[in-house]
Design a protein around this motif. Structure first.
Motif, short mmCIF file in Angstrom:
data_model
loop_
_atom_site.label_atom_id
_atom_site.label_comp_id
_atom_site.label_asym_id
_atom_site.label_seq_id
_atom_site.Cartn_x
_atom_site.Cartn_y
_atom_site.Cartn_z
N THR A 167 0.82 -1.21 0.00
CA THR A 167 0.00 0.00 0.00
C THR A 167 0.85 1.26 0.00
N ILE A 168 1.89 1.30 0.83
CA ILE A 168 2.72 2.51 0.87
C ILE A 168 3.53 2.64 -0.42
N LEU A 169 3.93 1.51 -1.01
CA LEU A 169 4.63 1.56 -2.29
C LEU A 169 3.72 2.11 -3.38
N SER A 170 2.48 1.63 -3.41
CA SER A 170 1.53 2.11 -4.42
C SER A 170 1.17 3.56 -4.18
N ALA A 171 1.09 3.98 -2.91
CA ALA A 171 0.76 5.37 -2.60
C ALA A 171 1.82 6.32 -3.14
N ILE A 172 3.10 5.92 -3.02
CA ILE A 172 4.19 6.76 -3.53
C ILE A 172 4.14 6.84 -5.05
N VAL A 173 4.00 5.69 -5.70
CA VAL A 173 3.97 5.67 -7.17
C VAL A 173 2.76 6.43 -7.69
N ASN A 174 1.59 6.18 -7.09
CA ASN A 174 0.36 6.81 -7.57
C ASN A 174 0.30 8.30 -7.31
N SER A 175 1.15 8.80 -6.42
CA SER A 175 1.19 10.24 -6.16
C SER A 175 1.60 11.03 -7.40
N PHE A 176 2.30 10.36 -8.30
CA PHE A 176 2.80 11.05 -9.49
C PHE A 176 1.94 10.79 -10.73
N LEU A 177 0.87 10.00 -10.58
CA LEU A 177 0.01 9.69 -11.72
C LEU A 177 -1.12 10.71 -11.82
N THR A 178 -1.47 11.08 -13.05
CA THR A 178 -2.48 12.12 -13.25
C THR A 178 -3.49 11.79 -14.34
N SER A 179 -3.46 10.56 -14.88
CA SER A 179 -4.40 10.23 -15.95
C SER A 179 -4.78 8.76 -15.91
N GLN A 180 -5.87 8.42 -16.58
CA GLN A 180 -6.32 7.04 -16.66
C GLN A 180 -5.31 6.19 -17.43
N GLY A 181 -4.68 6.76 -18.45
CA GLY A 181 -3.68 6.02 -19.22
C GLY A 181 -2.51 5.61 -18.35
N GLN A 182 -2.07 6.51 -17.48
CA GLN A 182 -0.98 6.18 -16.58
C GLN A 182 -1.38 5.10 -15.58
N ILE A 183 -2.63 5.15 -15.13
CA ILE A 183 -3.14 4.11 -14.23
C ILE A 183 -3.05 2.74 -14.89
N SER A 184 -3.52 2.65 -16.13
CA SER A 184 -3.50 1.37 -16.86
C SER A 184 -2.07 0.89 -17.07
N ALA A 185 -1.18 1.80 -17.46
CA ALA A 185 0.21 1.42 -17.72
C ALA A 185 0.88 0.88 -16.46
N VAL A 186 0.70 1.58 -15.35
CA VAL A 186 1.32 1.14 -14.10
C VAL A 186 0.72 -0.19 -13.64
N GLY A 187 -0.61 -0.33 -13.77
CA GLY A 187 -1.26 -1.57 -13.37
C GLY A 187 -0.73 -2.77 -14.15
N ILE A 188 -0.56 -2.61 -15.45
CA ILE A 188 -0.04 -3.70 -16.29
C ILE A 188 1.41 -4.00 -15.93
N LEU A 189 2.20 -2.95 -15.73
CA LEU A 189 3.62 -3.13 -15.41
C LEU A 189 3.81 -3.86 -14.09
N VAL A 190 3.06 -3.45 -13.08
CA VAL A 190 3.18 -4.07 -11.76
C VAL A 190 2.69 -5.52 -11.80
N SER A 191 1.56 -5.76 -12.44
CA SER A 191 1.00 -7.10 -12.50
C SER A 191 1.92 -8.07 -13.25
N ALA A 192 2.56 -7.56 -14.31
CA ALA A 192 3.40 -8.43 -15.13
C ALA A 192 4.80 -8.62 -14.55
N GLY A 193 5.33 -7.58 -13.92
CA GLY A 193 6.73 -7.63 -13.54
C GLY A 193 7.05 -7.91 -12.09
N TYR A 194 6.14 -7.56 -11.17
CA TYR A 194 6.50 -7.67 -9.76
C TYR A 194 6.79 -9.11 -9.34
#
Length: 300
Positions: A167-194
């Motif tokens: 949660t704290i990791l996502s809070a830091i990353v999401n603090s810099f996101l400002t669009s739906q496209g960025q949400i989708s990109a980060v979600g795919i990246l985290v799901s695929a790579g973590y």
């Protein structure tokens, strides 16, 4: 305090009301469990047999319990982080649709709002991850149950700790996101790579020395090892009780990353806890700093 509690209640309610977000968060661990049981189970099964001395026979229940513990620990280690990112996307959506700006026009302080997002995301993530943990327990009960009551409690405590980390990791990353496209990109990246960089999909023993040492510098690796130790301690104790030499059980622990080695030095369970907890505290400090910095920029 009233504003803080209202913020938590609002965010959790919005998360639970968003059927798409809840379904996405819940279906991720379910899909992972099915995929792991379908594809990775055979790989883990073969790896287990390869590490046994020749001529040694093991009951199918123990093999299934060993493989099941490895699968479930991988699932939980990944889900506590990926689900946290899904649950925390509400913070970004509020920025995108302007709800955050409207909230800041009320007497609610920016720090209260930030803390409300964090705590509500912890609650939402815990709901999903505890459901996923219950499914894992049901799966283990079907294939081979070797967990004691203490093991179950330790697994649940691991879920809480990893949820705080995710949660704290996502809070830091999401603090810099400002669009739906960025949400989708980060979600795919985290799901695929973590899952790869935390040693959940493939144990570190399968990697080369250089890559293994690099991954050992990441805190998620220690979280995976922690969950794995508690999911698999029962079946490993059963192997010892049946007369398996310590060398064999130690080799199996090394194979599945129950035993971690940082540049050749063994890492104890206590040190594993320390790495995760210190990382959480450090990330909380970074999150607070980010919000202070954004608050100063907003006041200019």
């Amino acid at each position: 305090m009233t504003q803080f509690l209202y913020s938590i209640k609002r965010n959790v309610k919005l998360f639970l009301k968003d059927k798409g977000m809840v379904l996405t968060s819940l279906i991720t661990p379910i899909i992972l469990l099915v995929l792991f049981a379908t594809f990775l189970a055979n790989i883990y099964h073969d790896s287990f047999l390869e590490h046994l001395p020749e001529g040694v026979e093991v009951s199918s229940d123990i093999i299934s319990g060993f493989v099941g513990g490895e699968l479930c620990s991988s699932l939980i280690a990944v889900s506590c982080v990926t689900v946290a990112f899904c649950a925390n996307f509400l913070m970004v959506q509020d920025k995108v649709c302007g709800s955050r700006r409207d909230l800041l026009m009320t007497p609610v302080r920016r720090s209260t709002l930030a803390l409300g997002y964090y705590v509500s995301t912890v609650i939402s993530t815990l709901i999903i991850c505890l459901i996923a943990t219950a499914l894992c327990f049901i799966y283990l009960a079907c294939v081979g149950w070797f967990l004691s009551f203490a093991d179950v409690m330790l697994v649940i405590s691991d879920v809480i700790i990893l949820t705080l980390f995710g949660t704290i990791l996502s809070a830091i990353v999401n603090s810099f996101l400002t669009s739906q496209g960025q949400i989708s990109a980060v979600g795919i990246l985290v799901s695929a790579g973590y899952g790869f960089i935390c040693g959940a999909y493939m144990p570190l023993s399968q990697f080369g020395t250089g890559l293994r040492n690099a991954i050992m510098c990441l805190p998620g690796t220690y979280g995976t090892s922690l969950v794995r130790n508690h999911f698999m301690s029962g079946v490993l104790e059963e192997l010892s009780a049946q007369g398996f030499p310590n060398g064999v059980t130690d080799g199996l622990k090394d194979m599945v990353d129950c035993n971690l080695h940082f540049f050749g030095s063994s890492v104890s369970i206590g040190a594993t806890y320390a790495v995760i907890l210190i990382t959480i505290v450090a990330l909380v400090g970074i999150y607070v700093g980010i919000n202070i910095l954004f608050g100063k920029k907003a006041n200019r």
